[in-house]
Design an enzyme around this catalytic site. Structure first.
Site, PDB file in Angstrom:
ATOM      1  N   ASP A 261     -21.800 -22.212  29.864  1.00 42.45           N
ATOM      2  CA  ASP A 261     -21.029 -21.473  28.878  1.00 42.45           C
ATOM      3  C   ASP A 261     -21.898 -21.008  27.710  1.00 42.45           C
ATOM      4  O   ASP A 261     -22.718 -21.764  27.183  1.00 42.45           O
ATOM      5  CB  ASP A 261     -19.908 -22.383  28.354  1.00 42.45           C
ATOM      6  CG  ASP A 261     -19.118 -21.752  27.238  1.00 42.45           C
ATOM      7  OD1 ASP A 261     -18.406 -20.773  27.496  1.00 42.45           O
ATOM      8  OD2 ASP A 261     -19.221 -22.238  26.089  1.00 42.45           O
ATOM      9  N   GLU A 296     -23.253 -17.493  31.154  1.00 39.65           N
ATOM     10  CA  GLU A 296     -22.506 -16.581  30.297  1.00 39.65           C
ATOM     11  C   GLU A 296     -23.410 -16.282  29.108  1.00 39.65           C
ATOM     12  O   GLU A 296     -23.853 -17.202  28.425  1.00 39.65           O
ATOM     13  CB  GLU A 296     -21.204 -17.182  29.800  1.00 39.65           C
ATOM     14  CG  GLU A 296     -20.426 -16.191  28.931  1.00 39.65           C
ATOM     15  CD  GLU A 296     -19.423 -16.849  27.988  1.00 39.65           C
ATOM     16  OE1 GLU A 296     -18.537 -16.128  27.500  1.00 39.65           O
ATOM     17  OE2 GLU A 296     -19.532 -18.052  27.731  1.00 39.65           O
ATOM     18  N   HIS A 391     -10.631 -16.360  31.717  1.00 39.16           N
ATOM     19  CA  HIS A 391      -9.912 -17.129  30.692  1.00 39.16           C
ATOM     20  C   HIS A 391     -10.136 -16.554  29.300  1.00 39.16           C
ATOM     21  O   HIS A 391      -9.212 -16.500  28.489  1.00 39.16           O
ATOM     22  CB  HIS A 391     -10.338 -18.599  30.738  1.00 39.16           C
ATOM     23  CG  HIS A 391     -11.712 -18.842  30.184  1.00 39.16           C
ATOM     24  ND1 HIS A 391     -12.864 -18.719  30.934  1.00 39.16           N
ATOM     25  CD2 HIS A 391     -12.122 -19.178  28.922  1.00 39.16           C
ATOM     26  CE1 HIS A 391     -13.908 -18.968  30.173  1.00 39.16           C
ATOM     27  NE2 HIS A 391     -13.511 -19.253  28.945  1.00 39.16           N
ATOM     28  N   VAL A 394      -8.459 -12.829  28.731  1.00 36.82           N
ATOM     29  CA  VAL A 394      -6.997 -12.906  28.633  1.00 36.82           C
ATOM     30  C   VAL A 394      -6.620 -13.801  27.465  1.00 36.82           C
ATOM     31  O   VAL A 394      -5.860 -13.422  26.576  1.00 36.82           O
ATOM     32  CB  VAL A 394      -6.386 -13.441  29.943  1.00 36.82           C
ATOM     33  CG1 VAL A 394      -4.864 -13.538  29.815  1.00 36.82           C
ATOM     34  CG2 VAL A 394      -6.755 -12.541  31.117  1.00 36.82           C
ATOM     35  N   GLY A 395      -7.174 -15.006  27.423  1.00 37.88           N
ATOM     36  CA  GLY A 395      -6.738 -16.016  26.467  1.00 37.88           C
ATOM     37  C   GLY A 395      -7.111 -15.743  25.029  1.00 37.88           C
ATOM     38  O   GLY A 395      -6.478 -16.298  24.113  1.00 37.88           O
TER      39      GLY A 395
END
Length: 601
Positions: A261, A296, A391, A394-395
């Site tokens: 991440d 990422e 995630h 959208v989140g």
């Protein structure tokens, strides 16, 4: 590994790196209740404390007592069943019986499916998720990617604020239940990836500052608090902690890959960057298996990527550019980080199809736009992961809407199909395979001042206009609202959507996946066709060409002859494209993929 516990014939040896502690004792819990028994630990010159307890065994509870006053969990505990403020539990890492024949799948086979264990099923457990694996395999998915599992406080959360990186979150299940999930996936031919966070620790349940402040940088920060110390004094044990964490998940749990991440938030000025050292250690330890490492990187750096697995390098990176420019082209939204893609989104989308990344790496300004907008050079497309949803995308919206809520009904499936049928590696987000309309919201079960701070922060982030009815991120109702409703999957609309996704993945499996090694980086081209059309050509070294004809608009397009593609070509897949449609007309909200001999445009 040098951290945590080691079972042997004479009991259990416990080890803790606590260089700031004056005294450390092992608080041994022989039973379910009662006062723990304190056992003295011995320290070496580097701050490692060690204690062997002959009567300890698998299932024994324990904590560390720092300087006679602070009880803390083991930061490398394999299990913390009552959360990070309670005792850790000894786990026997060798008791699970694994199948011997699984070696994984090559990267070009990957069709990723991101899921959050807590919302994927009504039960929110690994055991319940395991029962759905066969359905995913039947869709054509080949790899399940779990959002972070590291133990965090509270009942629910996204998982990115974990504080015990070796212990699966107890609400999801036990270590053995996670291993059963992975073994069941492997038996169905599914790889399993894990999202790991190596850029910060969460704010609640992190006791490291009390006895090992060397975990945190004195010169760098992260967007979520103190940055990890990968390059200052005492950084060697810190680097080892995270390298061993990666090896732990890949070896002890037999995950097939890791997604690291937000590596742009990792600060490291060492001669050998922590990402390079970690990759090198993984490649050496997993020789003979297909093990994949994915990044990422919001800054769009690509120096860590390689076209083939290599020590120090990574297989792929999430391609936010593809999502952002597709989102802008479909919705017209240009706020925040969509700002950079608003001037001519179809031309930028064309570049995303052919080059992979749209922009060269640069940091983002506070408003979301990049400090410098610079075109990126062509990338190896199979080293990028394309998606229409994940995630974050959208989140991190105020109300967690998926694209199905933001675009005309006739256009709703098109973004998903475009993500599935490019030469890049595709990824679906849970429920996307049948077009779930439910949101995925930000949720975290914080308490006290932290709860209030998160609520106020969300209101500031989205401003006055959106804040009046903003979902409460710390409410269980917000968590429950983020669960895809299976009733939609059983509806006629859900079944039709699923059939299209299955057909698209079958086409990918037949026509795109076997040709990945033949892609000619730098030779792919695209052209604008009218106001809302694109013609894209991906070229292969054997003279073949995969073509996409795309109309991202509500009206049919009359197409000039030079953009009609190969005269003799096989149709790979089509969407909203009638067989009897005139060859010179592209229908509204339609796409067609063909494979044929190379042509010059």
């Amino acid at each position: 590994m040098p951290f945590g516990t080691q079972l042997h014939a004479d009991g259990v040896t416990f080890r803790l790196w606590a260089p700031a502690a004056q005294r450390a004792e092992l608080a041994f819990h022989p039973g379910a209740a009662g006062t723990p028994l304190l056992r003295p630990a011995q320290a070496d010159a580097d701050g490692w404390w060690e204690c062997t307890v002959p009567e300890a065994t698998a299932g024994s509870g324990y904590q560390w007592c720092i300087d006679g006053k602070l009880l803390v969990p083991d930061p490398a505990a394999r299990q913390n069943p009552a959360g990070p403020h309670e005792p850790s539990v000894v786990v026997d890492p060798k008791q699970f019986e694994w199948d011997a024949d699984w070696r994984g799948r090559p990267w070009h086979d990957a069709v990723l499916y991101e899921l959050h264990v807590g919302t994927f099923t009504p039960e929110g457990t690994l055991a319940a998720a395991m029962e759905r694996l066969k359905e995913l395999a039947e869709v054509g998915i080949t790899a399940v990617e779990l959002m972070p599992l590291a133990t965090f406080p509270g009942r629910f959360g996204w998982g990115y604020d974990g504080v015990l990186p070796f212990a699966p979150h107890p609400a999801y299940g036990t270590p053995d239940e996670l291993k059963r999930f992975i073994q069941a996936a492997h038996r169905l031919g599914l790889m399993v990836f894990l999202d790991v966070v190596y850029n910060h620790f969460g704010p609640d349940g992190n006791y490291l500052t009390a006895y090992a402040p060397g975990f945190f940088s004195k010169t760098a920060t992260s967007p979520w608090g103190a940055a990890i110390n990968f390059d200052g004094p005492d950084s060697r044990p810190v680097r080892d902690f995270f390298i061993h964490n990666a090896l732990f998940w890949l070896q002890e749990y037999r995950f097939d890959g890791l997604r690291l991440d937000a590596v742009h938030a990792i600060s490291d000025t060492s001669e050998t960057h922590i990402l390079e050292e970690l990759s090198g250690a993984v490649r050496a330890a997993t020789h003979g298996r297909h093990v994949h490492l994915v990044l990422e990187n919001e800054h769009n750096g690509y120096r860590h990527l390689a076209a083939a697995p290599a020590p120090g390098r990574y297989d792929a990176q999430w391609n936010d550019d593809f999502h952002h420019v597709l989102h802008v082209a479909m919705t017209g939204e240009t706020q925040g980080y969509y700002h950079d893609y608003g001037a001519d989104p179809l031309t930028l989308l064309a570049r995303g199809f052919t080059h992979g990344m749209v922009f060269e790496g640069s940091k983002r300004k506070p408003g979301g736009a990049r400090e410098e907008v610079k075109p990126a050079p062509p990338q190896v497309l199979s080293a990028l992961v394309n998606f229409a949803h994940n995630h974050d995308q959208v989140g991190n919206r105020a109300r967690g809407e998926r694209l199905v809520r933001l675009v005309p009904p006739d256009a709703a499936l098109l973004p998903t199909l475009l993500a599935l049928l490019t030469p890049a590696i595709p990824m679906l987000f849970q429920g996307e395979e049948w077009g779930t309309p439910e949101p995925f919201l930000y949720f975290a079960d914080w308490e006290g001042e932290l709860r209030q701070a998160v609520r106020e922060g969300r209101r500031r982030e989205f401003g006055h206009e959106e804040a009046h009815d903003l979902p409460d991120p710390c409410s269980v109702a917000t968590f429950e609202a983020s669960r895809p409703n299976r009733a939609h999957a059983a509806s006629a609309a859900g079944k039709a959507w699923l059939h299209q996704v299955q057909a698209a993945l079958a086409a990918r499996r037949t026509h795109i996946t076997p040709r990945q090694a033949l892609l000619q980086t730098g030779r792919h081209t695209a052209q604008r066709v009218g106001e809302r059309g694109l013609s894209v050509q991906w070229r292969y070294s054997d003279g073949q060409m995969l073509c996409l004809e795309l109309n991202l608009g509500p009206d049919a397009i009359e197409v000039p002859a030079q953009h009609l593609g190969p005269v003799e070509a096989n149709t790979v897949f089509s969407h909203r494209w009638p067989q009897d449609a005139p060859s010179s007309q592209w229908p509204a909200w339609a796409a067609r993929w063909t494979l044929g001999g190379e042509i010059t445009l």
